[in-house]
Scaffold this motif. Structure first.
Motif, short mmCIF file in Angstrom:
data_model
loop_
_atom_site.label_atom_id
_atom_site.label_comp_id
_atom_site.label_asym_id
_atom_site.label_seq_id
_atom_site.Cartn_x
_atom_site.Cartn_y
_atom_site.Cartn_z
N SER A 266 0.83 -1.21 0.00
CA SER A 266 0.00 0.00 0.00
C SER A 266 0.86 1.26 0.00
O SER A 266 0.55 2.25 -0.66
N LEU A 267 1.98 1.22 0.72
CA LEU A 267 2.86 2.37 0.80
C LEU A 267 3.45 2.71 -0.57
O LEU A 267 3.39 3.86 -1.03
N LEU A 268 3.99 1.70 -1.25
CA LEU A 268 4.56 1.94 -2.57
C LEU A 268 3.47 2.31 -3.58
O LEU A 268 3.71 3.08 -4.51
N GLY A 269 2.29 1.76 -3.36
CA GLY A 269 1.17 2.13 -4.22
C GLY A 269 0.85 3.61 -4.11
O GLY A 269 0.58 4.29 -5.12
N TYR A 270 0.89 4.13 -2.90
CA TYR A 270 0.67 5.57 -2.71
C TYR A 270 1.75 6.39 -3.41
O TYR A 270 1.48 7.42 -4.02
N TYR A 271 2.99 5.93 -3.31
CA TYR A 271 4.08 6.65 -3.98
C TYR A 271 3.82 6.75 -5.49
O TYR A 271 3.99 7.80 -6.11
N MET A 272 3.40 5.63 -6.09
CA MET A 272 3.16 5.62 -7.53
C MET A 272 1.97 6.50 -7.88
O MET A 272 1.96 7.19 -8.90
N ASN A 273 0.94 6.49 -7.03
CA ASN A 273 -0.24 7.33 -7.29
C ASN A 273 0.13 8.81 -7.24
O ASN A 273 -0.41 9.62 -8.01
N ILE A 274 1.03 9.17 -6.34
CA ILE A 274 1.46 10.57 -6.26
C ILE A 274 2.16 10.98 -7.54
O ILE A 274 1.94 12.07 -8.08
N ALA A 275 3.03 10.08 -8.05
CA ALA A 275 3.76 10.39 -9.27
C ALA A 275 2.84 10.50 -10.48
O ALA A 275 3.02 11.35 -11.35
N TYR A 277 -0.71 10.78 -10.35
CA TYR A 277 -1.89 11.64 -10.16
C TYR A 277 -1.59 12.68 -9.07
O TYR A 277 -2.14 12.63 -7.97
N PRO A 278 -0.70 13.62 -9.33
CA PRO A 278 -0.26 14.60 -8.31
C PRO A 278 -1.37 15.51 -7.81
O PRO A 278 -1.24 16.12 -6.75
N SER A 279 -2.47 15.61 -8.56
CA SER A 279 -3.56 16.51 -8.13
C SER A 279 -4.44 15.89 -7.05
O SER A 279 -5.24 16.58 -6.41
N GLU A 280 -4.31 14.57 -6.82
CA GLU A 280 -5.12 13.90 -5.81
C GLU A 280 -4.54 14.18 -4.42
O GLU A 280 -3.46 13.69 -4.08
N LYS A 281 -5.27 14.94 -3.61
CA LYS A 281 -4.74 15.42 -2.33
C LYS A 281 -4.52 14.29 -1.32
O LYS A 281 -3.62 14.37 -0.50
N GLN A 282 -5.38 13.24 -1.37
CA GLN A 282 -5.22 12.21 -0.34
C GLN A 282 -3.91 11.46 -0.48
O GLN A 282 -3.29 11.05 0.51
N TYR A 283 -3.43 11.27 -1.73
CA TYR A 283 -2.15 10.60 -1.93
C TYR A 283 -1.01 11.45 -1.39
O TYR A 283 -0.09 10.96 -0.74
N LEU A 284 -1.06 12.75 -1.66
CA LEU A 284 -0.01 13.66 -1.21
C LEU A 284 0.02 13.74 0.32
O LEU A 284 1.08 13.76 0.93
N SER A 285 -1.17 13.76 0.91
CA SER A 285 -1.26 13.84 2.37
C SER A 285 -0.63 12.61 3.01
O SER A 285 0.15 12.72 3.97
N TYR A 286 -0.94 11.44 2.48
CA TYR A 286 -0.38 10.21 3.04
C TYR A 286 1.14 10.19 2.84
O TYR A 286 1.89 9.80 3.74
N MET A 288 3.16 12.72 2.70
CA MET A 288 3.77 13.65 3.64
C MET A 288 3.86 13.04 5.04
O MET A 288 4.84 13.20 5.75
N ASP A 289 2.80 12.32 5.41
CA ASP A 289 2.80 11.67 6.72
C ASP A 289 3.92 10.65 6.83
O ASP A 289 4.62 10.57 7.85
N VAL A 290 4.07 9.84 5.78
CA VAL A 290 5.05 8.75 5.83
C VAL A 290 6.48 9.27 5.74
O VAL A 290 7.35 8.87 6.51
N THR A 291 6.73 10.19 4.78
CA THR A 291 8.10 10.69 4.62
C THR A 291 8.52 11.55 5.80
O THR A 291 9.69 11.59 6.17
N GLY A 292 7.58 12.24 6.40
CA GLY A 292 7.90 13.06 7.57
C GLY A 292 7.97 12.24 8.83
O GLY A 292 8.42 12.72 9.87
N GLY A 293 7.54 10.98 8.76
CA GLY A 293 7.52 10.12 9.94
C GLY A 293 6.18 10.18 10.64
O GLY A 293 5.38 11.08 10.42
N ILE A 294 5.94 9.20 11.48
CA ILE A 294 4.70 9.16 12.27
C ILE A 294 5.02 9.72 13.65
O ILE A 294 5.83 9.15 14.39
N TYR A 295 4.38 10.83 14.00
CA TYR A 295 4.59 11.45 15.31
C TYR A 295 3.56 10.90 16.29
O TYR A 295 2.38 10.80 15.98
N VAL A 296 4.00 10.55 17.48
CA VAL A 296 3.10 10.03 18.52
C VAL A 296 2.81 11.15 19.52
O VAL A 296 3.69 11.56 20.28
N PRO A 297 1.58 11.67 19.53
CA PRO A 297 1.22 12.77 20.44
C PRO A 297 1.08 12.29 21.88
O PRO A 297 1.08 11.09 22.15
#
Length: 343
Positions: A266-275, A277-286, A288-297
């Protein structure tokens, strides 16, 4: 004289036989009712004892300890399918009623503990159903599960994972390997290095199904699939990777090994979708979350399965709120060959 007494006795018997007969009938009915009453009392006593036992089991299960059965392979090799566990609910604050309220915890969750928590992806049919479902599940020690999917399989209402990320952590993954980002040093530390002295991670419990070669093939295969879908020509190397990956998966099926690498796919699938379909915001959001890391509040925990390549966990649904964590696994009581503490 004897004749006189005999005559009197016979006369008395003759005159009182009707009264004596009534008395015997009355005495017989009384004894019969007494026996029936005793039987009723015994039945009521048994019912009362059963109710008392059920109430005691419910109180123990709701507020102190609860039995839990492992439904999936996400915690292999630490926990196997159908392992039966005892969960300490009191320490982390039990619910007042199933799905309603929560008492204060006695302490914070420790990194590495195995926890049971409510599945964030689960959609409840309603509070009344949840109470009945949990009631039946508790009094049967986890043997009766009425909350099922249309195909008959039990719904994943509760999940069991390891508490890996604690408040303040920033975690990210590279080909399934976990790294912790240390802000004040500006570096990443591998899970094995950071947790080598943690008693809960003794023996490195995280399990990997796939090696680095597999991840390389997976990258190329997903690239091939998504480029093909978009009508873009892909390389021969990518097409060969698909064939090799299929052979690996067929071997896993034949050996009946866990094989669903859902996280990486699923992770690599999101990467390919971003490349693509860059206009799809949900792919970009995911992304950003993954590349920036998962923060634990604060007041949250990031749970991960020990079987990292085959676990639906915090990498999908994010950190879990402490109020949704029901307890800590402390003991395995079944099967007999694996009875003992769980780490």
């Amino acid at each position: 004289m004897s004749f006189f007494y005999n005559t009197v006795e016979i006369t008395e018997r003759f005159l009182t036989w009707r009264e004596r007969r009534k008395y015997k009938i009355k005495l017989k009915a009384k004894n019969k009712w007494k026996k029936r009453n005793t039987l009723v009392k015994k039945i009521l006593g048994i019912i009362r004892e059963i109710v008392e036992v059920v109430l005691i089991v419910l109180v123990i299960n709701q507020y102190i300890l609860q039995a839990y059965t492992i439904p999936s392979t996400s915690m292999v090799d630490t926990l196997l399918v159908r392992d039966r566990l005892i969960v300490d609910k009191f320490t982390l604050g039990p619910e007042l009623l199933p799905t309603v309220g929560k008492l204060p915890a006695l302490r914070e969750i420790k990194r590495g503990e195995i926890i049971v928590f409510e599945n964030p992806s689960y959609v409840s049919p309603g509070v009344l159903f949840e109470i009945v479902y949990r009631f039946l599940y508790m009094i049967t020690l986890g043997q009766l599960d009425i909350n099922r999917n249309p195909d008959g399989s039990p719904k994943a209402v509760l999940l069991v994972k390891r508490a890996v990320g604690v408040p303040g952590d920033i975690l990210h993954f590279v080909n399934g390997d976990l790294y912790f980002f240390i802000p004040w040093e500006g570096v990443d530390i591998a899970e094995k290095e950071l947790l080598k002295d943690n008693p809960f991670f003794r023996g490195n419990p995280s399990r990997r199904i796939f090696d680095k070669d597999y991840y390389e093939l997976l990258h190329k295969s997903i690239r091939y699939v998504f480029l093909n879908r978009a009508g873009i020509y892909s390389s021969v190397e990518d097409r060969l990777a698909v064939v090799k990956l299929q052979n690996i998966m067929e071997n896993l099926y034949e050996k009946k090994l866990p094989h669903e690498d859902s996280y990486t796919s699923s992770l690599l699938g999101y990467y390919m979708n971003i490349a693509l379909y860059p206009s799809e915001k949900q792919y970009l959001s995911y992304y950003m979350d993954v590349t920036g890391g998962i923060y634990v509040p604060p007041n949250k925990i990031l749970p991960l399965g020990d079987n990292r390549d085959n676990s639906h966990d915090g990498r999908f649904f994010g950190p879990v709120d402490n109020k949704n964590i029901l307890g800590v696994v402390i003991f395995r009581f079944w099967p007999p060959a694996r009875v003992g503490s769980v780490e």
